[in-house]
Design a protein around this motif. Structure first.
Motif, mmCIF file in Angstrom:
data_model
loop_
_atom_site.group_PDB
_atom_site.id
_atom_site.type_symbol
_atom_site.label_atom_id
_atom_site.label_comp_id
_atom_site.label_asym_id
_atom_site.label_seq_id
_atom_site.Cartn_x
_atom_site.Cartn_y
_atom_site.Cartn_z
ATOM 1 N N VAL A 6 0.848 -1.193 0.000
ATOM 2 C CA VAL A 6 0.000 0.000 0.000
ATOM 3 C C VAL A 6 0.885 1.244 0.000
ATOM 4 O O VAL A 6 1.849 1.336 0.776
ATOM 5 N N PHE A 7 0.512 2.199 -0.847
ATOM 6 C CA PHE A 7 1.254 3.449 -0.981
ATOM 7 C C PHE A 7 0.254 4.605 -0.951
ATOM 8 O O PHE A 7 -0.621 4.679 -1.818
ATOM 9 N N VAL A 8 0.396 5.487 0.038
ATOM 10 C CA VAL A 8 -0.570 6.574 0.223
ATOM 11 C C VAL A 8 0.080 7.924 -0.017
ATOM 12 O O VAL A 8 1.029 8.301 0.680
ATOM 13 N N ASP A 9 -0.448 8.651 -0.974
ATOM 14 C CA ASP A 9 -0.074 10.042 -1.228
ATOM 15 C C ASP A 9 -0.933 10.885 -0.271
ATOM 16 O O ASP A 9 -2.028 11.324 -0.613
ATOM 17 N N VAL A 10 -0.447 11.065 0.964
ATOM 18 C CA VAL A 10 -1.249 11.655 2.041
ATOM 19 C C VAL A 10 -1.786 13.032 1.668
ATOM 20 O O VAL A 10 -2.970 13.318 1.884
ATOM 21 N N GLN A 11 -0.947 13.894 1.111
ATOM 22 C CA GLN A 11 -1.398 15.242 0.776
ATOM 23 C C GLN A 11 -2.541 15.184 -0.231
ATOM 24 O O GLN A 11 -3.538 15.884 -0.091
ATOM 25 N N ASN A 12 -2.406 14.363 -1.245
ATOM 26 C CA ASN A 12 -3.432 14.263 -2.273
ATOM 27 C C ASN A 12 -4.753 13.788 -1.677
ATOM 28 O O ASN A 12 -5.811 14.359 -1.942
ATOM 29 N N ILE A 13 -4.706 12.758 -0.857
ATOM 30 C CA ILE A 13 -5.938 12.226 -0.262
ATOM 31 C C ILE A 13 -6.545 13.237 0.705
ATOM 32 O O ILE A 13 -7.761 13.437 0.730
ATOM 33 N N TRP A 86 5.786 13.843 -3.206
ATOM 34 C CA TRP A 86 6.502 12.591 -3.064
ATOM 35 C C TRP A 86 6.449 11.735 -4.328
ATOM 36 O O TRP A 86 6.712 10.533 -4.258
ATOM 37 N N ASP A 87 6.113 12.303 -5.473
ATOM 38 C CA ASP A 87 5.914 11.494 -6.674
ATOM 39 C C ASP A 87 7.103 10.586 -7.001
ATOM 40 O O ASP A 87 6.934 9.403 -7.293
ATOM 41 N N VAL A 88 8.305 11.117 -6.951
ATOM 42 C CA VAL A 88 9.483 10.310 -7.285
ATOM 43 C C VAL A 88 9.712 9.252 -6.219
ATOM 44 O O VAL A 88 9.975 8.090 -6.538
ATOM 45 N N ASP A 93 9.690 3.485 -4.672
ATOM 46 C CA ASP A 93 9.275 2.431 -3.741
ATOM 47 C C ASP A 93 8.352 1.418 -4.401
ATOM 48 O O ASP A 93 8.487 0.212 -4.175
ATOM 49 N N VAL A 94 7.424 1.882 -5.228
ATOM 50 C CA VAL A 94 6.524 0.953 -5.925
ATOM 51 C C VAL A 94 7.333 0.039 -6.846
ATOM 52 O O VAL A 94 7.121 -1.180 -6.859
ATOM 53 N N LEU A 95 8.254 0.606 -7.590
ATOM 54 C CA LEU A 95 9.071 -0.200 -8.500
ATOM 55 C C LEU A 95 9.906 -1.238 -7.749
ATOM 56 O O LEU A 95 10.098 -2.355 -8.235
ATOM 57 N N GLN A 96 10.379 -0.904 -6.566
ATOM 58 C CA GLN A 96 11.186 -1.837 -5.786
ATOM 59 C C GLN A 96 10.360 -2.973 -5.195
ATOM 60 O O GLN A 96 10.862 -4.081 -5.032
ATOM 61 N N VAL A 97 9.101 -2.715 -4.879
ATOM 62 C CA VAL A 97 8.267 -3.698 -4.185
ATOM 63 C C VAL A 97 7.421 -4.536 -5.144
ATOM 64 O O VAL A 97 7.070 -5.676 -4.835
ATOM 65 N N ALA A 98 7.094 -4.002 -6.308
ATOM 66 C CA ALA A 98 6.113 -4.630 -7.203
ATOM 67 C C ALA A 98 6.420 -6.080 -7.552
ATOM 68 O O ALA A 98 5.509 -6.893 -7.677
ATOM 69 N N ASP A 112 -0.029 11.483 -12.922
ATOM 70 C CA ASP A 112 1.372 11.174 -13.195
ATOM 71 C C ASP A 112 1.716 9.733 -12.863
ATOM 72 O O ASP A 112 2.689 9.189 -13.379
ATOM 73 N N PHE A 113 0.908 9.091 -12.009
ATOM 74 C CA PHE A 113 1.180 7.710 -11.628
ATOM 75 C C PHE A 113 0.643 6.690 -12.637
ATOM 76 O O PHE A 113 0.893 5.493 -12.492
ATOM 77 N N ALA A 114 -0.067 7.127 -13.652
ATOM 78 C CA ALA A 114 -0.637 6.192 -14.631
ATOM 79 C C ALA A 114 0.449 5.362 -15.316
ATOM 80 O O ALA A 114 0.321 4.136 -15.442
#
Length: 157
Positions: A6-13, A86-88, A93-98, A112-114
């Motif tokens: 799980v990855f949360v963009d806190v500011q966006n949410i 935190w986009d980068v 982190d997503v690329l490392q865990v996927a 941008d995450f598409a």
């Protein structure tokens, strides 16, 4: 059992739920919902640190739920604008865990995450779930998700 990251963009949410509903997102309810789907093996919440006590209490609550909270300092530029996303970091982190999970869950409305979701689905054959406020989530992100979970009132405090 499905392995979930799980990855949360806190500011966006925070801003999208506040703008649309005038309420805050219920992270505890999300966590309980995800546990019904599988084992949450990684959970990061990415936030901007402005150093105030209310924000620290919120970050402590996220940690108590099970999130690893990653903080970046709030930067106020001399022209009055601010920087702090935190986009980068999320992407790395997503690329490392996927490759080691079955499902990647992203909470954000940022289009941008598409390309990130398209990449991890193609390379690692993972499910890419997105949670976002429907009116404020980019169509590109919705279309890149395996499943789009709209944030409605049932996920709010």
């Amino acid at each position: 059992m499905q392995k979930i990251a799980v990855f949360v963009d806190v500011q966006n949410i925070y801003y999208t739920t506040r703008q649309t509903y005038g309420r805050q997102f219920n992270y505890r309810k999300l966590w309980q919902h995800l546990l019904l789907q599988g084992d949450v093996v990684t959970a990061y919440a990415y936030a901007i640190d402005k150093g105030d006590n209310q924000q620290r209490k919120f970050q402590d609550a996220l940690k108590h739920i099970g999130f690893d909270v990653k903080l970046k300092p709030f930067i106020q530029r001399s022209d009055g604008s601010a920087k702090g996303d935190w986009d980068v970091g999320i992407t790395i982190d997503v690329l490392q865990v996927a490759e080691s999970v079955d499902t990647v869950v992203l909470l954000s409305g940022d289009g941008d995450f598409a390309i990130l979701l398209d990449t991890i689905k193609a390379r690692h054959q993972v499910r890419a779930e997105v949670y976002g406020v429907p009116a404020l989530t980019a169509n590109a992100l919705i279309n890149s998700a395996t499943v789009f979970n709209p944030i409605y009132e049932d996920f709010l405090l």
